[in-house]
Design a protein around this motif. Sequence first.
Motif, PDB file in Angstrom:
ATOM      1  N   UNK A  13       0.849  -1.180   0.000  1.00  0.00           N
ATOM      2  CA  UNK A  13       0.000   0.000   0.000  1.00  0.00           C
ATOM      3  C   UNK A  13       0.889   1.234   0.000  1.00  0.00           C
ATOM      4  N   UNK A  14       0.434   2.275  -0.658  1.00  0.00           N
ATOM      5  CA  UNK A  14       1.188   3.529  -0.697  1.00  0.00           C
ATOM      6  C   UNK A  14       0.990   4.230   0.639  1.00  0.00           C
ATOM      7  N   UNK A 102      -3.510   8.813  -8.324  1.00  0.00           N
ATOM      8  CA  UNK A 102      -3.310   7.397  -8.648  1.00  0.00           C
ATOM      9  C   UNK A 102      -2.982   6.596  -7.387  1.00  0.00           C
ATOM     10  N   UNK A 103      -2.164   7.161  -6.512  1.00  0.00           N
ATOM     11  CA  UNK A 103      -1.809   6.481  -5.262  1.00  0.00           C
ATOM     12  C   UNK A 103      -3.037   6.282  -4.382  1.00  0.00           C
ATOM     13  N   UNK A 104      -3.853   7.306  -4.253  1.00  0.00           N
ATOM     14  CA  UNK A 104      -5.066   7.188  -3.435  1.00  0.00           C
ATOM     15  C   UNK A 104      -6.027   6.163  -4.019  1.00  0.00           C
ATOM     16  N   UNK A 105      -6.209   6.210  -5.332  1.00  0.00           N
ATOM     17  CA  UNK A 105      -7.117   5.275  -5.994  1.00  0.00           C
ATOM     18  C   UNK A 105      -6.634   3.841  -5.830  1.00  0.00           C
ATOM     19  N   UNK A 106      -5.340   3.620  -5.985  1.00  0.00           N
ATOM     20  CA  UNK A 106      -4.772   2.282  -5.797  1.00  0.00           C
ATOM     21  C   UNK A 106      -5.065   1.765  -4.388  1.00  0.00           C
ATOM     22  N   UNK A 111      -7.848  -2.057  -0.991  1.00  0.00           N
ATOM     23  CA  UNK A 111      -8.584  -2.317   0.254  1.00  0.00           C
ATOM     24  C   UNK A 111      -9.859  -3.108  -0.032  1.00  0.00           C
ATOM     25  N   UNK A 112     -10.333  -3.040  -1.283  1.00  0.00           N
ATOM     26  CA  UNK A 112     -11.481  -3.835  -1.720  1.00  0.00           C
ATOM     27  C   UNK A 112     -11.043  -5.174  -2.308  1.00  0.00           C
ATOM     28  N   UNK A 113      -9.742  -5.471  -2.206  1.00  0.00           N
ATOM     29  CA  UNK A 113      -9.145  -6.711  -2.718  1.00  0.00           C
ATOM     30  C   UNK A 113      -9.344  -6.866  -4.228  1.00  0.00           C
ATOM     31  N   UNK A 118      -0.672  -0.475 -10.066  1.00  0.00           N
ATOM     32  CA  UNK A 118      -0.352   0.946  -9.994  1.00  0.00           C
ATOM     33  C   UNK A 118       0.972   1.146 -10.711  1.00  0.00           C
ATOM     34  N   UNK A 119       0.967   1.949 -11.760  1.00  0.00           N
ATOM     35  CA  UNK A 119       2.189   2.282 -12.497  1.00  0.00           C
ATOM     36  C   UNK A 119       2.376   3.788 -12.426  1.00  0.00           C
ATOM     37  N   UNK A 120       3.506   4.208 -11.886  1.00  0.00           N
ATOM     38  CA  UNK A 120       3.778   5.646 -11.760  1.00  0.00           C
ATOM     39  C   UNK A 120       4.959   6.040 -12.621  1.00  0.00           C
ATOM     40  N   UNK A 121       4.731   7.051 -13.435  1.00  0.00           N
ATOM     41  CA  UNK A 121       5.811   7.627 -14.232  1.00  0.00           C
ATOM     42  C   UNK A 121       6.450   8.716 -13.386  1.00  0.00           C
TER      43      UNK A 121
END
Length: 157
Positions: A13-14, A102-106, A111-113, A118-121
């Motif tokens: 998790x971020x 993107x971090x928050x969405x991931x 958390x919903x399994x 997540x790919x971050x440029x």
Amino acid sequence: MKFTEHRDSNVFAVKHYQPGLVKVNNLTFYNSFFITQHTTHDDWPCTAIEQLTPQLLDPLLAQKPEVIILGTGDKQTFPAPQLFAYCAQNQCGLEVMANDAACRTYNVLTSEDRDVVLALIMPQNLGAAPIDNREKKKRLLFKQGVNRHFSPLITRF
């Protein structure tokens, strides 16, 4: 009724995001990378949205996610439409947003399994620091499933 979240300590998790630096559990990333709930890949060679090709998406699609969350830096920048079609042909969604979103969405989706990548440029010019031996050891332990110092709390960014 009171609900308490219980996160598996082996789920990535971020924990913190700032431009040029992302903390995932106890690991720190300075360069472009991608993660799933159970794996990290710190060698993703995409440093700009203009460089994104189907070949760079293939390792992400190999994880068999429902959706790829693509962070494009400080600002949301859309890739070529052909890349959305390429992901759709591989039964995968592609969602594009700024890295912080993107971090928050991931975190919400894991958390919903949900099976998500997540790919971050991460642009190269933001003071990327070399990975020291201590950080390399932490990454090796995480890949082996050893996670001694993880706190299950989700930190705000």
